[in-house]
Design a protein around this motif. Structure first.
Motif, PDB file in Angstrom:
ATOM      1  N   UNK A  28      36.968  47.193  41.104  1.00 19.34           N
ATOM      2  CA  UNK A  28      35.538  47.457  41.294  1.00 19.34           C
ATOM      3  C   UNK A  28      34.964  46.600  42.413  1.00 19.34           C
ATOM      4  N   UNK A  36      28.385  55.610  41.363  1.00 18.97           N
ATOM      5  CA  UNK A  36      29.652  55.060  40.881  1.00 18.97           C
ATOM      6  C   UNK A  36      29.611  54.520  39.460  1.00 18.97           C
ATOM      7  N   UNK A  62      43.203  54.156  39.246  1.00 19.58           N
ATOM      8  CA  UNK A  62      42.077  53.563  39.983  1.00 19.58           C
ATOM      9  C   UNK A  62      42.102  53.971  41.434  1.00 19.58           C
ATOM     10  N   UNK A 107      36.329  52.774  34.061  1.00 21.71           N
ATOM     11  CA  UNK A 107      37.332  51.781  34.459  1.00 21.71           C
ATOM     12  C   UNK A 107      37.375  50.638  33.452  1.00 21.71           C
ATOM     13  N   UNK A 108      36.221  50.157  33.086  1.00 14.68           N
ATOM     14  CA  UNK A 108      36.165  49.014  32.176  1.00 14.68           C
ATOM     15  C   UNK A 108      36.633  49.426  30.780  1.00 14.68           C
ATOM     16  N   UNK A 135      47.625  52.230  35.484  1.00 16.69           N
ATOM     17  CA  UNK A 135      46.213  51.909  35.658  1.00 16.69           C
ATOM     18  C   UNK A 135      45.855  51.867  37.139  1.00 16.69           C
ATOM     19  N   UNK A 170      40.138  56.923  42.097  1.00 15.31           N
ATOM     20  CA  UNK A 170      38.701  56.940  41.788  1.00 15.31           C
ATOM     21  C   UNK A 170      37.796  56.696  42.989  1.00 15.31           C
ATOM     22  N   UNK A 224      36.414  53.922  44.091  1.00  9.37           N
ATOM     23  CA  UNK A 224      35.204  53.175  43.685  1.00  9.37           C
ATOM     24  C   UNK A 224      34.602  52.450  44.882  1.00  9.37           C
ATOM     25  N   UNK A 284      39.826  41.745  31.273  1.00 15.41           N
ATOM     26  CA  UNK A 284      39.541  42.890  32.119  1.00 15.41           C
ATOM     27  C   UNK A 284      39.578  42.446  33.575  1.00 15.41           C
ATOM     28  N   UNK A 301      28.602  42.419  35.260  1.00 19.49           N
ATOM     29  CA  UNK A 301      29.933  42.850  34.832  1.00 19.49           C
ATOM     30  C   UNK A 301      30.818  41.658  34.480  1.00 19.49           C
ATOM     31  N   UNK A 306      40.396  49.854  30.504  1.00 23.46           N
ATOM     32  CA  UNK A 306      41.170  48.621  30.347  1.00 23.46           C
ATOM     33  C   UNK A 306      41.040  48.058  28.950  1.00 23.46           C
ATOM     34  N   UNK A 307      39.856  48.205  28.367  1.00 23.26           N
ATOM     35  CA  UNK A 307      39.674  47.631  27.039  1.00 23.26           C
ATOM     36  C   UNK A 307      40.482  48.385  25.994  1.00 23.26           C
ATOM     37  N   UNK A 312      43.383  49.811  26.498  1.00 23.00           N
ATOM     38  CA  UNK A 312      44.833  49.763  26.739  1.00 23.00           C
ATOM     39  C   UNK A 312      45.560  48.928  25.707  1.00 23.00           C
ATOM     40  N   UNK A 317      38.481  43.112  37.111  1.00 17.61           N
ATOM     41  CA  UNK A 317      37.466  43.905  37.811  1.00 17.61           C
ATOM     42  C   UNK A 317      37.755  44.026  39.301  1.00 17.61           C
ATOM     43  N   UNK A 361      32.046  56.034  36.848  1.00 14.67           N
ATOM     44  CA  UNK A 361      33.447  55.649  37.039  1.00 14.67           C
ATOM     45  C   UNK A 361      33.681  54.185  36.717  1.00 14.67           C
ATOM     46  N   UNK A 362      32.734  53.355  37.059  1.00 12.81           N
ATOM     47  CA  UNK A 362      32.877  51.932  36.757  1.00 12.81           C
ATOM     48  C   UNK A 362      32.982  51.725  35.250  1.00 12.81           C
TER      49      UNK A 362
END
Lengths: 151, 345
Positions: B286, A137, B340, A144-145, B336, B343, B345, B281, A47, A148-149, A151, B283, A140-141
């Protein structure tokens, strides 16, 4: 390398050696010389991608709590804080990485270890359970990524 | 050449990122050859101590100053101010990281100044802070600097309001523009740098155009970072009392006037306005970040315990500002974070 499990992240096959334990924050822990050596799992490294900056915000010997921020990492694409994998003591850091963090990308299960840790209480998983956790997960991960990209 | 030359100082990145290094070197190469500006490179400006040569050099510059740094311009300006390199915020045509439009770049300072208490003892010269993270093309910076140099040459007189301003940079030995041996963290150092690269520091700086002297920071911080000057104005008195990585006082400041230039949250790091920039980004969520709400208290407790003191949780110095104040409109980052949190996570 011992037995390992793999998890598909798109086309990338992340591998997880079963000779160590894993934390929910995508760190591995392996007993080594009286302490646990801790590093980032292949999932985390994938990631982050190419890591070029690593810094610690606690001193060696610091006692920390689970989820406490202990450092940060930055790559060409992403950044993240680094959090303690459980309650315990951060014994010392891998000094080589502070000079050059590329070992995290090249050899995340070996020379790219991050720090040595003395857990006082940590919720750890065997590789099989970590894999199930990732499977549960992954959707969802990715959201999430992507979120953000966009936005 | 007139006395109205501008001085350009590049504050180096600590990062090994070859793209950043390359940008610095390209800009330096152009400016070192430019007879119209004085140019120097210092280690990361945030890390400089009063006795460091890099800071002594910056303080010796009396005319208009351009600082190129890897920080938000607002952060860079107040870092300079805190360290005794004062001046008025100069308007530039360049944007900072994450800034979408140029709507409120120029003249924006006036509106804010009305609210905050304003900077003390700022001389009437201009300090232009340019954000090296905003553009990939070195020519953008070089062109803007040339434009500022031309403007400064023309406009110096009205700006000084009768004060004689002399540009008299510290005379430095000529350092050949070539790699040098350096025991510092950089192996392939390419630029001649004034002074040594030191340890990373961590401390807040106050944006006095926003600060209202409300004292919530001094009430909240239990480490003695803040103090008052002779005029009862809040100041960052003991920078190195601050706990590395802890931005808790910034989270409690009602005006978002406290900047931790190195924090990865844009609003804490001094981004223009209050919105988050289009950053990389993040993370963290996560990788196990806690819920953001109790973060400030958790951060402070951590530092208290490390000092052998008792954790205080949410019992001491918690802001009283909620009543009577309209709820802060949520920005993209807040939304955001809310998403999150749901979620798990």
């Amino acid at each position: 390398m011992s037995d390992q499990l793999t998890f598909s992240m798109g086309k990338y096959e992340a591998r997880f050696p079963s000779d160590r334990l894993y934390a929910r924050n995508h760190m591995w822990l392996q007993q080594s010389a009286g302490h646990y050596r801790v590093g980032l799992s292949a999932y985390a490294v994938r990631l982050l991608q190419d890591i070029y900056f690593l810094d610690w915000t606690v001193e060696p010997g610091a006692s920390v709590r689970a989820k406490q921020e202990i450092g940060e990492v930055e790559s060409s694409k992403a950044l993240s804080s680094i959090y303690a994998p459980g309650d315990g003591t951060v014994v010392n850091f891998n000094k080589e990485l502070l000079k050059d963090p590329t070992a995290i990308n090249v050899d995340n299960y070996g020379a790219g270890w991050l720090f040595e840790f003395e857990p006082a209480g940590a919720d750890l998983m065997a590789a099989e359970d970590y894999l199930k956790y990732l499977e549960g997960n992954w959707g969802e991960a990715q959201r999430h990524i992507k979120g953000q990209m966009n936005d | 050449m007139s006395d109205s030359r501008i001085t350009v100082v590049l504050s180096q990145t600590r990062s090994k990122d070859p793209i950043k290094r390359h940008l610095e070197e390209e800009i330096a190469t152009s400016l070192l050859l430019d007879p119209g500006v004085d140019f120097a490179v210092v280690p990361h400006v945030y890390d400089l101590y009063p006795e460091d040569t890099g800071l002594l050099y910056l303080k010796s510059v009396q005319g208009h100053l351009v600082l190129l740094s890897w920080l938000y311009p607002r952060a860079a300006h107040w870092v300079l101010d805190r360290n005794g390199v004062k001046g008025r915020e100069g308007a530039t045509l360049l944007k900072s990281l994450g800034q979408e439009s140029d709507e409120d770049e120029v003249g924006d300072g006036e509106a804010e100044e009305a609210r905050g208490i304003g900077a003390a003892n700022a001389p009437d010269r201009q300090v232009f802070c340019l954000d090296l993270r905003a553009y990939d093309d070195p020519a953008v910076y070089v062109e803007e600097i040339k434009r500022l140099a031309r403007a400064a040459a023309v406009k110096l007189v009205p700006l000084t309001l009768g004060l004689k301003v002399e540009t008299k940079p510290l005379q430095l030995p000529v350092i050949p523009f070539a790699p040098r041996k350096d025991e510092g963290p950089r192996k392939d150092e390419g630029l001649p740098v004034i002074g040594e690269v030191g340890e990373r520091r961590w401390y807040p700086v106050i944006d006095y155009t926003r600060c209202t002297n409300c004292m919530e920071c001094i009430d909240f911080c239990l480490f003695g970072v803040y103090g008052l000057d002779h005029h009862e104005t809040i100041l960052v008195e003991n920078q190195d009392n601050c706990r590395r990585g802890c931005p808790a006082c910034s989270r409690v400041c009602p005006e978002n006037a406290i900047i931790f230039p190195e924090h990865k949250t844009a609003a804490i790091a001094g981004a223009p306005g209050e919105g988050p920039g289009a950053l990389k980004i993040d993370l963290s969520k996560l990788f196990g970040a806690p819920n953001a709400i109790e973060m400030a208290a958790l951060e402070r407790d951590t530092e208290l315990i490390r000092d052998g003191r008792d954790a205080v949780g949410l019992t001491v110095g918690i802001p009283k500002r909620q009543e009577g104040k309209p709820a802060h409109e949520k920005d993209d980052l807040d939304r955001l974070m809310d998403e999150l949190d749901g979620l798990e996570l």
